[in-house]
Design an enzyme around this catalytic site. Structure first.
Site, PDB file in Angstrom:
ATOM      1  N   ASP A 430       0.862  -1.176   0.000  1.00 29.47           N
ATOM      2  CA  ASP A 430       0.000   0.000   0.000  1.00 29.47           C
ATOM      3  C   ASP A 430       0.902   1.232   0.000  1.00 29.47           C
ATOM      4  O   ASP A 430       2.110   1.138   0.244  1.00 29.47           O
ATOM      5  CB  ASP A 430      -0.878  -0.046   1.250  1.00 29.47           C
ATOM      6  N   LYS A 431       0.339   2.405  -0.274  1.00 26.74           N
ATOM      7  CA  LYS A 431       1.145   3.628  -0.251  1.00 26.74           C
ATOM      8  C   LYS A 431       0.870   4.460   0.995  1.00 26.74           C
ATOM      9  O   LYS A 431       1.740   4.641   1.839  1.00 26.74           O
ATOM     10  CB  LYS A 431       0.900   4.482  -1.497  1.00 26.74           C
ATOM     11  N   LYS A 854      -6.984  -5.022  -4.663  1.00 22.68           N
ATOM     12  CA  LYS A 854      -5.703  -5.308  -4.015  1.00 22.68           C
ATOM     13  C   LYS A 854      -5.584  -6.796  -3.701  1.00 22.68           C
ATOM     14  O   LYS A 854      -4.546  -7.416  -3.945  1.00 22.68           O
ATOM     15  CB  LYS A 854      -5.568  -4.496  -2.717  1.00 22.68           C
ATOM     16  N   ASN A 877      -8.452  -1.244   4.776  1.00 27.06           N
ATOM     17  CA  ASN A 877      -8.642  -1.597   3.363  1.00 27.06           C
ATOM     18  C   ASN A 877      -7.527  -2.495   2.845  1.00 27.06           C
ATOM     19  O   ASN A 877      -7.577  -2.943   1.699  1.00 27.06           O
ATOM     20  CB  ASN A 877      -8.735  -0.330   2.505  1.00 27.06           C
TER      21      ASN A 877
END
Length: 1167
Positions: A430-431, A854, A877
Site C-alpha cells: 500500500d502507499k 488489491k 482496506n
C-alpha cells in the site's frame, strides 16, 4: 469537549445517512439467516427480558468462552490433533505393535519417546488454553449495573445479562454486550467511545441516542419504560447496524450511531444507559473471532514430502530385508536337507518356519517397520516449533526495528512463517500510511482558479534531485520558505503548526480579504470549517483546542480553516459553532450553524456533504470529494474556474499531494422539505438495499453544485523508504505498489521513493483516453465493456512486444495501470497476459485500486508465480491483501490496528522491512532449512546402521543397539545441538546481510532446501552410516578387543562402539557445518557427547535385568580398550572426511554467495 448545557429535541439519527466509520471489508458483510438470506428477525423487549415473547426466542446468555478445549474434551480432542500428524500416528501404531512378539525391542522403549513428544505438546496446549480460560473467567465475572424487577439498579456479573436488560455503564468501563444507547449524562444523549479493542483506533467515536429515549436520565424514568427493538440478526460487520425502535406507538430508525459494541470503552462520559440487543457469542466482536486464514510455509510443505520420502525409504529397506529373509528361511529346508541346522528350522514358530516362508517374510516386514522407525524424526515437529518461537522472540527484541518515537517494537504475530521472510520474491505494498507517514499537512490550495501555497512538497524536492536537478512542472515560488509577511509588510518567522505547512502571504493573517473573489474565499474556508465529522476537545480548560478526527485528512483541513481565521470550536447534536471573520462587520464573530444532515464519506461515494442553516435562515449544502465525482455534479453556472482548477489539481497530483474538490449550493426550502421526507423514508427502510437506497436519495440533493476550488494536503514519505526500496530492489525482490491515489501522484511518489528511476521507461495502461471517455458518456454498458476490453487487450499486447524486444538488456520498464483498466486486465482471458507483462517489468504501480482489487492482484501474483509474496499495509482496506499473501506485514501506524491484527508480522515503519527480510528472513530460512536437513541426516545415519547390521546378521531383525540407546538417540544425545543450530546459526553477520542484499536470492531460489540439497544430506547420512558400520566391524570383530584375556568383541561391545561412533560423528558434523559458534552451541555439542558416556556408565551400572546388553559394557570392556578409543577416532574422522572434502572443493572452486562473503569477512577480520 465542552459539556452541552441545554437539551435539544432533534432526532440525531435523521442527520446521518448511516455510519461515520469506513468499513474495512472487501465485501459488504450482511446478517444472514439460516436460508442464506439477510435476516432482520432479532427482537429485544426493552426492560422486559423475561416476558413470554422474549423467552420464546431463546437467545443465548452473555457467557463467553474463547478456549479451544473443555475439561471433558481435552484429552480426546488434543490427542486427535496430535495424531493427525503422520509421524505421530506411525509411532503410535509401532507402540501398539511393540507389545506383540513382533517387536524387536521392549515396548516401553518405543512408547516413552512418543509419550514425551506428545505429552510435551499437549502440556503446552493445556497451559495456553488454561490462560485463555482464566481470561474468560475474569471477563465473565465483571460487574455491571442492571435495572431489575425491584425497580432499581444493582450489580450482576456480565455472564448473567439477557437480551432486553437495561444496563448502566460508567466512565472508563467496558460495555458488557452490544447495547443500543438510550441516554447519557449529556443533555443531548451523546457519549464518546474508544474502540481500540475492536479496530485498534485510539481516536474517540461520537455516539448519540434517539431523542425519544434521551430523557431517561435516572432510574426513576425506567419504571414505566417499555419498547421493542427489531433489528438485523447477529453478524460480524462492526460498521453497520440496521433496526427500528417501537416506542410510544412510533417507529424510530436505529443506526450504528446508537450501537455500543462489546469490548469498546466509555470515555469522557460519566455514564450511559443502554439496552442489551446482542449477548455472548452473538455480539459483533465475538462474531469476528474466527481463525485467520491458515498459512503454511513452503519449507513446511516440502518437509511433509520429505517425510513421505523417508517412509518410502523405510518401506523399501524393510521390504528388501523381508524378501531376503523369506528366501533364506524357505531355503533352510531344501529337499529334506536342513541347511542352517542351528536355527532348528524343523521346529520353528511361524516367524521362522520354512514351510510358511511367505508369512514369515510378512511378519518380518512388520518387525522391520518398527526396527527402522528411527528413520522418522519423532522430535522434528516439536523441535521446529520451539525454534520458531525463539526466532520470533529475537525478531520482537531486535532494537534495530524498535520505533522509539511511537514506542513500538517489531512483532511476530505468528511463528509459523519465519522462514518465508527469507524467500519473498514479490512485495505488494500500500502507499498511504505504508510508504508515507499518513500524517497530513495542508500545503496548497486552489480557490477561484488561483493557486496558493509556495512550499515545495517532499516529492517535488526529491524528484528535482533524482532527475538531474530539473525543476518539476509545478513550482510557484512567490515567497521564501522561512518567513511570511503580514499586511503591514513586516516579516516574521513562520509558526510551526502540526497539520499545517502552508506558506503564502496572500491568504495568511487575514490578507485574503485583499484578494479578488473574496466571497468565494469566504465560502471556501467556511466549507473547510463545517463539512466534516471532527470532534473539538479543549485541553485542561485552556483556549487551545485539539481535534479528534477519523482521518488525518479531515483534521488537516479543519486546522487549515482555523489558521485562515475560521476556528471550529464546538459541535452539538444540531449545530456547529465557529469563530470566523465576517467581512460585513470587519471583525471576528461567533456564529452557529444549524446542522440538519450529514451525508458521510464512503469509498463508493467518494465525497461527503453537510446540510446546514445559517443564522440568517439560508439553507446550504457544503460538499467536498474526489475530482472524479465532483465535476460531474456541478451546475451549469457552477463551472467557473473549472479549467484552472483541473490544471492545478493535476499539478498537485504530480507533486505527490492528495486533493479534494470543494463546492456548495444553496437549497430551496420546499426542495429540502421534499428531499428530507424522502430521506427519512429511506432511513426507516429495513431491507438488503438499505444503504443503496440512502445513497440514491443522497445523490438527488448533491447536484447543481457551485465550484469553489480544491485542497492539496501532503502525506510525507517515511524516513528511510527510498533507501529501503533501493536495497530490496538490489536483493532481486520485485515491488508492486497498490494505491488509491491518482496516476500522477503515484508516479511521482514512485520517483521519490526510488521505485521508479531515471532511464526507466514507463508503460501506462489506462482507459482515460478521449475515445473511451466519449463512449462512456453514451452510457451503453455493453459497448463500454466491449471497447474497453479491446483497448486493454491492445495496450497489453503492444507493451509485451516492447518488453520482449529488449529482453535480456539492462533497459528497465515500469508498468503503471489504473483501477478501471485493472478491472479488465484481471478478467480471465487477460490476466495471464497482464501477469506476464508485469513480471517482465522492474516495478509495477496500480493506481485508483479498490480493496478488493488489491486482494485479487495479490492472489493472482501468488498463484501464478508459485513464489512467496509479501503484502504490507496499514489500514483496514489492506486486510484482504494481507490475508491473501503468503506473508502479511502490518504497519502499526495512524490508521489504527486493523492491518496489524490481520497480519503475520507487524512493524512500525516501512524501512524496518529491509532488516526483517534481508537479516531475519535470511537467518530464519537458513537455520530452519539446515535444521531439517540435519535432522534427516542424523536419523538416516543412525537408521541405516541398523539395516547394515541386520544384513550382517542374516536379516534376522536383530537390533544392533540396546533398546534405550535407540529410545534416547533423538531425545537426548542429538537433540540439543540441532535446536541450537536453528536458533543461533549465522552464516554472515547482519551488517553483511544488509551490505550484500543479493544473499536474499539464496532463499528465493531455495538454495538451502532444494531437493538436491535435501537428497545430498540424505546421501551423506547413508555414506556416514556405511563408513561407520563397515570400518567398525572390520576393525573390532577380527581381533582381540582386550589385551588381557584376548577376548573378541561381542554383540554388546560392537553395539556400544557403533553407537559411540555415531554420536561423535553426527555431533562433530554439526561442528563442521556451523559458521558461527556461541558458548551455547559448544556446550550443547560436546555436552551431548559427554552425556552419552555418563548415560552409559549409569545405565550400565543398573541390574542386567534392566540394562541387558549395556550392563558394565563401558566400565569393564570399552573404557580400558585402546582399540575402542582408536577405532572411534579413526571411524569418526573417516565418516566426516567425505563431507569435509566436498564442502572444501565447492567453497574453493564453485562458491556460492555466502562462501564468497564469508571469505571477505574472514579476510577483513584478519587484516
Amino acid at each position: 469537549m465542552r459539556d452541552v448545557e441545554k437539551r435539544r429535541r432533534v432526532r440525531f439519527s435523521s442527520m446521518y445517512s448511516s455510519c461515520l466509520l469506513p468499513s474495512p471489508s472487501l465485501h459488504s458483510d450482511t446478517a444472514v439467516d439460516g436460508t442464506g438470506n439477510r435476516g432482520y428477525s432479532r427482537e429485544a423487549y426493552c426492560n422486559d427480558p423475561v416476558c413470554e415473547e422474549a423467552v420464546e426466542h431463546g437467545y443465548q446468555g452473555n457467557y463467553v468462552s474463547t478456549t479451544k478445549y473443555t475439561v471433558a474434551n481435552f484429552f480426546p480432542k488434543s490427542l486427535f490433533e496430535q495424531f493427525r500428524r503422520v509421524a505421530n500416528m506411525f509411532f503410535l501404531v509401532g507402540s501398539v505393535v511393540s507389545f506383540s512378539p513382533l517387536a524387536p525391542f521392549k515396548a516401553v522403549s518405543v512408547l516413552l519417546p512418543l509419550l514425551v513428544v506428545v505429552g510435551t505438546t499437549m502440556a503446552k496446549e493445556a497451559v495456553e488454553d488454561w490462560r485463555r480460560r482464566q481470561q474468560d473467567v475474569e471477563v465473565n465475572n465483571r460487574k455491571v449495573k442492571v435495572f431489575s424487577q425491584n425497580q432499581s439498579f444493582h450489580e450482576i456479573e456480565w455472564k448473567k445479562l439477557r437480551v432486553g436488560d437495561i444496563v448502566m455503564v460508567e466512565k472508563d468501563d467496558f460495555f458488557p454486550a452490544d447495547l443500543v444507547l438510550l441516554s447519557s449524562c449529556y443533555e443531548d444523549g451523546i457519549c464518546y467511545v474508544e474502540t481500540m479493542n475492536l479496530d485498534g483506533e485510539t481516536n474517540l467515536k461520537l455516539k448519540q441516542s434517539l431523542t425519544v429515549t434521551s430523557t431517561l436520565i435516572n432510574e426513576h424514568f425506567f419504571h414505566k419504560f417499555k419498547a421493542l427493538i427489531k433489528c438485523e440478526n447477529p453478524n460480524e460487520n462492526l460498521y453497520t447496524f440496521i433496526g427500528t425502535m417501537h416506542c410510544e406507538r412510533t417507529h424510530h430508525p436505529l443506526s450504528i450511531q446508537q450501537l455500543l459494541l462489546r469490548a469498546s470503552k466509555l470515555r469522557n462520559t460519566q455514564f450511559i444507559y443502554g439496552v442489551v440487543v446482542f449477548t455472548g457469542h452473538d455480539t459483533k466482536v465475538m462474531q469476528n473471532t474466527m481463525n485467520p486464514p491458515s498459512k503454511r510455509s513452503n519449507v513446511e510443505k516440502r518437509m511433509d514430502k520429505i517425510i513421505f520420502v523417508l517412509f518410502t525409504f523405510l518401506v523399501l529397506i524393510s521390504s528388501i530385508g523381508s524378501v531376503v529373509f523369506g528366501i533364506s528361511t524357505k531355503n533352510d529346508i531344501s529337499n529334506g536337507v536342513i541347511k542352517r541346522w542351528y536355527l532348528i528350522p524343523d521346529h520353528a514358530i511361524i516367524m521362522f518356519d520354512p514351510n510358511r516362508a511367505f508369512w514369515a517374510a510378512f511378519l518380518h516386514l512388520m518387525t522391520c517397520l518398527m526396527l527402522y522407525g528411527c528413520l522418522i524424526p519423532i522430535s522434528l515437529y516439536i523441535s521446529i516449533e520451539m525454534v520458531k518461537v525463539l526466532q520470533s522472540m529475537f525478531i520482537n527484541k531486535d532494537q534495530e526495528m524498535y520505533y522509539e518515537e511511537a514506542d513500538k517494537p517489531a512483532l511476530a504475530r505468528t511463528s509459523n512463517l519465519n522462514e518465508e521472510l527469507g524467500q519473498v520474491d514479490t512485495i505488494l505494498s500500500d502507499k498511504t500510511g505504508t510508504l508515507t507517514c499518513n500524517s497530513m499537512e495542508f500545503l496548497k490550495c486552489s480557490i477561484a482558479g488561483v493557486a496558493y501555497g509556495n512550499e515545495l512538497s517532499e516529492v517535488e524536492k526529491v524528484v528535482k534531485i533524482n532527475l538531474n536537478n530539473v525543476q518539476p512542472e509545478y513550482v510557484n515560488p512567490i515567497a521564501s520558505d522561512d518567513t511570511i509577511c503580514n499586511q503591514t509588510g513586516v516579516t516574521r518567522p513562520r509558526k510551526s503548526v502540526k497539520g499545517f505547512n502552508f506558506d503564502d502571504k496572500r491568504l495568511l493573517d487575514g490578507n485574503w480579504l485583499n484578494e479578488p473573489n473574496t466571497n468565494t474565499l469566504h465560502m471556501f474556508f467556511r466549507v473547510l470549517a463545517i463539512c466534516h465529522t471532527v470532534i473539538p476537545e479543549e485541553k485542561d480548560k485552556s483556549e487551545v483546542i485539539s481535534y479528534e478526527a477519523e482521518s488525518p485528512d479531515e483534521a488537516a483541513l479543519v486546522i487549515a480553516s482555523r489558521e485562515f481565521g475560521f476556528k471550529f470550536y464546538e459541535r452539538t447534536q444540531t449545530s456547529i459553532s465557529l469563530n470566523e471573520f465576517d467581512p460585513e462587520i470587519g471583525g471576528e464573530i461567533n456564529r452557529s450553524y444549524e446542522l440538519l444532515n450529514i451525508l458521510e464519506f464512503s469509498s463508493f461515494r467518494k465525497r461527503m456533504s453537510v446540510i446546514v442553516r445559517t443564522d440568517k435562515g439560508k439553507l446550504l449544502l457544503l460538499c467536498k470529494g474526489a475530482d472524479s465525482v465532483m465535476f460531474e455534479r456541478l451546475a451549469d453556472d457552477g463551472h467557473n474556474f473549472e479549467a484552472e482548477t483541473i490544471e492545478h489539481i493535476n499539478n498537485y497530483s504530480q507533486a505527490g499531494l492528495r486533493t479534494l474538490v470543494i463546492a456548495y449550493r444553496e437549497l430551496d426550502e420546499e426542495e429540502y422539505k421534499m428531499w428530507h421526507t424522502e430521506f427519512l423514508r429511506a432511513k426507516n427502510s429495513i431491507c438488503d438495499e438499505h444503504d443503496k437506497i440512502i445513497d440514491t436519495v443522497a445523490e438527488n440533493i448533491e447536484k447543481g453544485l457551485i465550484l469553489l476550488g480544491a485542497t492539496a494536503v501532503e502525506d510525507k514519505l517515511q524516513n528511510g523508504v527510498s533507501e529501503c526500496i533501493d536495497k530490496l530492489t538490489q536483493s532481486g525482490i520485485k515491488i508492486w505498489v497498490l494505491t488509491g491515489d491518482k496516476l500522477e501522484t503515484a508516479v511521482n511518489i514512485g520517483y521519490a521513493c526510488n521505485l521508479l528511476r531515471q532511464g526507466m521507461e514507463l508503460i501506462v495502461i489506462t482507459l482515460d483516453m478521449p475515445d473511451i471517455i466519449a463512449i462512456e458518456k453514451q452510457k451503453d454498458k455493453d459497448l463500454i465493456v466491449k471497447i474497453s476490453c479491446e483497448s486493454i487487450t491492445k495496450q497489453i499486447h503492444e507493451a509485451k512486444c516492447l518488453v520482449d524486444s529488449v529482453h535480456g538488456t539492462s533497459f528497465g520498464f515500469s508498468l503503471i495501470i489504473d483501477g478501471k483498466a485493472l478491472s479488465y486486465a484481471l478478467m480471465e482471458n487477460l490476466e495471464k497476459s497482464f501477469l506476464e507483462l508485469a513480471i517482465g517489468c522492474a516495478s509495477v504501480i496500480c493506481c485508483r485500486v479498490s480493496p478488493k482489487q488489491k486482494a485479487l492482484v495479490t492472489r493472482l501474483v501468488k498463484e501464478a508465480t508459485k513464489k512467496t509474496t509479501l503484502a504490507i499495509g496499514d489500514g483496514a482496506n489492506d486486510v484482504g491483501m494481507l490475508q491473501e499473501a503468503n506473508v502479511g506485514v502490518g504497519i502499526s501506524g495512524v490508521e489504527g490496528m486493523q492491518a496489524v491484527m490481520s497480519s503475520d508480522f507487524a512493524i512500525a515503519q516501512f524501512c524496518f522491512l529491509e532488516r526483517l527480510l534481508l537479516v531475519h528472513g535470511h537467518w530464519c530460512y537458513r537455520r530452519i532449512a539446515a535444521m531439517i536437513c540435519y535432522f534427516f541426516y542424523k536419523n538416516i545415519t543412525f537408521g541405516v546402521t541398523l539395516f547394515w547390521f541386520e544384513a550382517h546378521s542374516s536379516f534376522s531383525a536383530q537390533p544392533a543397539y540396546n533398546d534405550w540407546f535407540i529410545a534416547f538417540y533423538s531425545l537426548i544425545f542429538t537433540s540439543l545441538p540441532v535446536i541450537a543450530l536453528g536458533i543461533f546459526e549465522k552464516d554472515v553477520s547482519s551488517k553483511l546481510c544488509l551490505k550484500f542484499p543479493i544473499l536474499h536470492q539464496d532463499g528465493v531460489k531455495n538454495v538451502f532446501f532444494s531437493w538436491s540439497r535435501i537428497l545430498g544430506w540424505m546421501f551423506n547420512g547413508i555414506c556416514s552410516s556405511t563408513i561407520i558400520f563397515f570400518l567398525t566391524t572390520r576393525s573390532i570383530l577380527p581381533q582381540a578387543f582386550q589385551e588381557v584375556g584376548g577376548h573378541v568383541a561381542g554383540f554388546e561391545i560392537l553395539g556400544a562402539t557403533l553407537y559411540t561412533c555415531i554420536v561423535w560423528t553426527v555431533n562433530c558434523q554439526m561442528a563442521l557445518y556451523l559458521s558461527y559458534f556461541t558458548w551455547v552451541q559448544v556446550i550443547f555439542i560436546y555436552g551431548s557427547i559427554t552425556s552419552w558416556y555418563i548415560f552409559l556408565i549409569i545405565y550400565g551400572s543398573i541390574s542386567p535385568i534392566i540394562s541387558t546388553t549395556a550392563y558394565h559394557v563401558f566400565l569393564e570392556a570399552c573404557i580400558s580398550s585402546p582399540l575402542y578409543w582408536f577405532a572411534t577416532l579413526c571411524v569418526v574422522v573417516s565418516a566426516l572426511l567425505p563431507y569435509f572434502t566436498y564442502t572444501s572443493i565447492r567453497a574453493l572452486f564453485f562458491p556460492e554467495h555466502y562462501n564468497t562473503i564469508q571469505r571477505m569477512q574472514s579476510g577483513s577480520s584478519l587484516s
